[in-house]
Scaffold this motif. Sequence first.
Motif, PDB file in Angstrom:
ATOM      1  N   GLU A  12      15.640   8.488 -17.306  1.00  0.00           N
ATOM      2  CA  GLU A  12      14.385   7.370 -17.334  1.00  0.00           C
ATOM      3  C   GLU A  12      14.332   6.756 -16.666  1.00  0.00           C
ATOM      4  OE1 GLU A  12      17.718   4.677 -19.829  1.00  0.00           O
ATOM      5  OE2 GLU A  12      17.554   6.052 -21.015  1.00  0.00           O
ATOM      6  N   LEU A  13      14.794   6.196 -15.634  1.00  0.00           N
ATOM      7  CA  LEU A  13      14.234   6.008 -14.591  1.00  0.00           C
ATOM      8  C   LEU A  13      12.979   6.642 -13.850  1.00  0.00           C
ATOM      9  CD1 LEU A  13      16.192   3.524 -12.059  1.00  0.00           C
ATOM     10  CD2 LEU A  13      14.583   3.044 -12.887  1.00  0.00           C
ATOM     11  N   GLN A  14      13.191   7.720 -14.236  1.00  0.00           N
ATOM     12  CA  GLN A  14      12.209   9.041 -13.676  1.00  0.00           C
ATOM     13  C   GLN A  14      11.361   8.600 -13.372  1.00  0.00           C
ATOM     14  OE1 GLN A  14      13.874  12.697 -13.374  1.00  0.00           O
ATOM     15  NE2 GLN A  14      14.923  12.517 -11.339  1.00  0.00           N
ATOM     16  N   ASN A  15      11.464   8.440 -15.521  1.00  0.00           N
ATOM     17  CA  ASN A  15      10.047   8.366 -15.922  1.00  0.00           C
ATOM     18  C   ASN A  15       9.223   7.314 -16.247  1.00  0.00           C
ATOM     19  OD1 ASN A  15      10.281  11.220 -17.153  1.00  0.00           O
ATOM     20  ND2 ASN A  15      11.976  10.750 -19.184  1.00  0.00           N
ATOM     21  N   SER A  16      10.333   6.488 -15.920  1.00  0.00           N
ATOM     22  CA  SER A  16       9.740   4.694 -16.029  1.00  0.00           C
ATOM     23  C   SER A  16       8.425   4.766 -14.498  1.00  0.00           C
ATOM     24  CB  SER A  16      10.744   3.832 -16.113  1.00  0.00           C
ATOM     25  OG  SER A  16      11.138   3.603 -17.508  1.00  0.00           O
ATOM     26  N   PHE A  17       9.371   5.400 -13.784  1.00  0.00           N
ATOM     27  CA  PHE A  17       8.711   4.552 -12.601  1.00  0.00           C
ATOM     28  C   PHE A  17       7.573   5.640 -12.797  1.00  0.00           C
ATOM     29  CE2 PHE A  17       8.217   6.242  -7.490  1.00  0.00           C
ATOM     30  CZ  PHE A  17       7.865   4.401  -7.281  1.00  0.00           C
TER      31      PHE A  17
ATOM     32  N   ASP B   2      17.132  16.044  -4.824  1.00  0.00           N
ATOM     33  CA  ASP B   2      17.134  16.526  -6.412  1.00  0.00           C
ATOM     34  C   ASP B   2      15.736  17.298  -5.921  1.00  0.00           C
ATOM     35  OD1 ASP B   2      16.729  17.454  -9.200  1.00  0.00           O
ATOM     36  OD2 ASP B   2      17.701  15.151  -9.654  1.00  0.00           O
ATOM     37  N   VAL B   3      16.036  18.383  -6.749  1.00  0.00           N
ATOM     38  CA  VAL B   3      14.525  19.596  -6.188  1.00  0.00           C
ATOM     39  C   VAL B   3      13.143  18.835  -7.494  1.00  0.00           C
ATOM     40  CG1 VAL B   3      13.381  21.855  -6.326  1.00  0.00           C
ATOM     41  CG2 VAL B   3      15.486  21.161  -4.850  1.00  0.00           C
ATOM     42  N   ARG B   4      14.291  19.374  -8.661  1.00  0.00           N
ATOM     43  CA  ARG B   4      13.669  18.982  -9.941  1.00  0.00           C
ATOM     44  C   ARG B   4      13.391  17.995  -9.973  1.00  0.00           C
ATOM     45  NH1 ARG B   4      14.450  22.555 -14.268  1.00  0.00           N
ATOM     46  NH2 ARG B   4      16.314  23.452 -14.509  1.00  0.00           N
ATOM     47  N   GLU B   5      13.460  16.153  -9.164  1.00  0.00           N
ATOM     48  CA  GLU B   5      13.100  15.614  -8.892  1.00  0.00           C
ATOM     49  C   GLU B   5      11.853  15.475  -8.773  1.00  0.00           C
ATOM     50  OE1 GLU B   5      15.628  11.319  -8.554  1.00  0.00           O
ATOM     51  OE2 GLU B   5      15.207  11.984  -6.886  1.00  0.00           O
TER      52      GLU B   5
ATOM     53  N   GLU C 202       0.403  -1.097  -0.092  1.00  0.00           N
ATOM     54  CA  GLU C 202      -0.139  -0.057  -0.135  1.00  0.00           C
ATOM     55  C   GLU C 202       0.809   0.902   0.376  1.00  0.00           C
ATOM     56  OE1 GLU C 202      -3.810  -0.034   1.541  1.00  0.00           O
ATOM     57  OE2 GLU C 202      -2.686  -1.548   3.462  1.00  0.00           O
ATOM     58  N   ILE C 203       1.873   0.709   0.287  1.00  0.00           N
ATOM     59  CA  ILE C 203       2.983   2.336   0.773  1.00  0.00           C
ATOM     60  C   ILE C 203       4.166   1.577  -0.166  1.00  0.00           C
ATOM     61  CG2 ILE C 203       4.003   3.976   2.248  1.00  0.00           C
ATOM     62  CD1 ILE C 203       2.050   3.509   3.463  1.00  0.00           C
ATOM     63  N   LEU C 204       4.944   2.661  -0.911  1.00  0.00           N
ATOM     64  CA  LEU C 204       6.445   2.361  -1.041  1.00  0.00           C
ATOM     65  C   LEU C 204       7.183   3.586  -0.115  1.00  0.00           C
ATOM     66  CD1 LEU C 204       7.974   0.462  -2.480  1.00  0.00           C
ATOM     67  CD2 LEU C 204       7.296   1.999  -4.763  1.00  0.00           C
ATOM     68  N   LEU C 205       7.667   3.316   0.413  1.00  0.00           N
ATOM     69  CA  LEU C 205       8.937   4.285   1.249  1.00  0.00           C
ATOM     70  C   LEU C 205      10.005   4.018   0.339  1.00  0.00           C
ATOM     71  CD1 LEU C 205       7.969   3.320   4.494  1.00  0.00           C
ATOM     72  CD2 LEU C 205       7.501   5.653   3.586  1.00  0.00           C
ATOM     73  N   MET C 206      10.701   4.969  -0.423  1.00  0.00           N
ATOM     74  CA  MET C 206      12.261   5.243  -1.356  1.00  0.00           C
ATOM     75  C   MET C 206      12.643   6.322  -0.846  1.00  0.00           C
ATOM     76  SD  MET C 206       9.837   4.783  -4.897  1.00  0.00           S
ATOM     77  CE  MET C 206      11.033   4.085  -6.168  1.00  0.00           C
ATOM     78  N   ASP C 207      13.909   6.006  -0.683  1.00  0.00           N
ATOM     79  CA  ASP C 207      15.199   7.156  -0.345  1.00  0.00           C
ATOM     80  C   ASP C 207      16.126   6.644  -0.875  1.00  0.00           C
ATOM     81  OD1 ASP C 207      16.338   8.391   2.415  1.00  0.00           O
ATOM     82  OD2 ASP C 207      17.705   6.442   3.190  1.00  0.00           O
ATOM     83  N   GLU C 208      16.271   8.021  -1.495  1.00  0.00           N
ATOM     84  CA  GLU C 208      16.745   8.585  -2.568  1.00  0.00           C
ATOM     85  C   GLU C 208      16.988   7.473  -3.399  1.00  0.00           C
ATOM     86  OE1 GLU C 208      20.159  11.199  -1.702  1.00  0.00           O
ATOM     87  OE2 GLU C 208      19.636  11.122   0.268  1.00  0.00           O
ATOM     88  N   PRO C 209      16.487   6.538  -4.257  1.00  0.00           N
ATOM     89  CA  PRO C 209      16.608   5.859  -4.749  1.00  0.00           C
ATOM     90  C   PRO C 209      17.074   5.559  -6.321  1.00  0.00           C
ATOM     91  CG  PRO C 209      14.240   5.934  -5.575  1.00  0.00           C
ATOM     92  CD  PRO C 209      14.782   7.305  -4.279  1.00  0.00           C
ATOM     93  N   PHE C 210      17.204   7.317  -6.713  1.00  0.00           N
ATOM     94  CA  PHE C 210      18.172   7.448  -8.075  1.00  0.00           C
ATOM     95  C   PHE C 210      19.340   8.346  -7.542  1.00  0.00           C
ATOM     96  CE2 PHE C 210      13.309   7.411  -9.463  1.00  0.00           C
ATOM     97  CZ  PHE C 210      13.477   6.259  -9.551  1.00  0.00           C
ATOM     98  N   GLY C 211      19.615   8.599  -6.454  1.00  0.00           N
ATOM     99  CA  GLY C 211      20.523   9.940  -6.411  1.00  0.00           C
ATOM    100  C   GLY C 211      22.312   8.998  -6.630  1.00  0.00           C
TER     101      GLY C 211
END
Length: 236
Positions: free
Chosen positions: A170-175, A192-195, A152-161
């Motif tokens: 690419e990963l941002q768009n896919s996710f 990342d503010v843009r992210e 129900e919840i996905l917690l993500m700690d800078e996964p693309f950092g």
Amino acid sequence: MTYMVEIENLVKSYGGLAAVDDVSLKVMKGEFICIVGPSGCGKTTLLNLIGGFITRDSGEVKINGKSVEKPRKEAIMVFQDFEQLFSWKTLESNVIFPLVDLKISKEEKKKRASTYISMMKLDGFENYYPKELSGGMKQRGAIARALVTNPEILLMDEPFGSLDAQTKQELQNSFREVWQKTGTTVIFVTHDVREALLLADRIVVMNKGKISRIFENPDKMPTDIRVREVTDAILL
């Protein structure tokens, strides 16, 4: 209004210093929240408190109205580290792993794993081992494994950092596409503010353990004006 996560007056200190200081926040079901702020402001601590991975000093964290006292299957964490997959298992076996104890057929497990492998654009790599995958592909695999149980919840700690700029985009768009399909509630820590502006429904700015500002982000357009606005709030 349905709230998936309710945080009330949450406090967590280390050595007498408050890493999270009287934080209150409500997250709606299916909402995408990004938490931003300078290093040491309490972002990751807050994420770990929501997941039940560390104990709070005071206050309350609730998921679906129930107090969080320990990690729960409803909330799955994805980290920044590339090496989250089991090195001795293939990609497919890694994604299937969380389903081992479920009373569903082997065929159903493979079908469900295949669905999320495909969503993360890893078709054709099912029989590859982590050492044969790039960093970005490992992260895709880790996300597929996190999603396969339909949390129900996905917690993500800078996964693309730690990714290079092209792979990160690419990963941002896919996710974002996957999130729109699954409707999972996401709480996502990033520097990342843009992210944050690309992904989030709301952006939570933390400073010195407190929430200093919350931005609504309906357009999800990281324009220079919006980037400056959020960055200025972080630097206050």
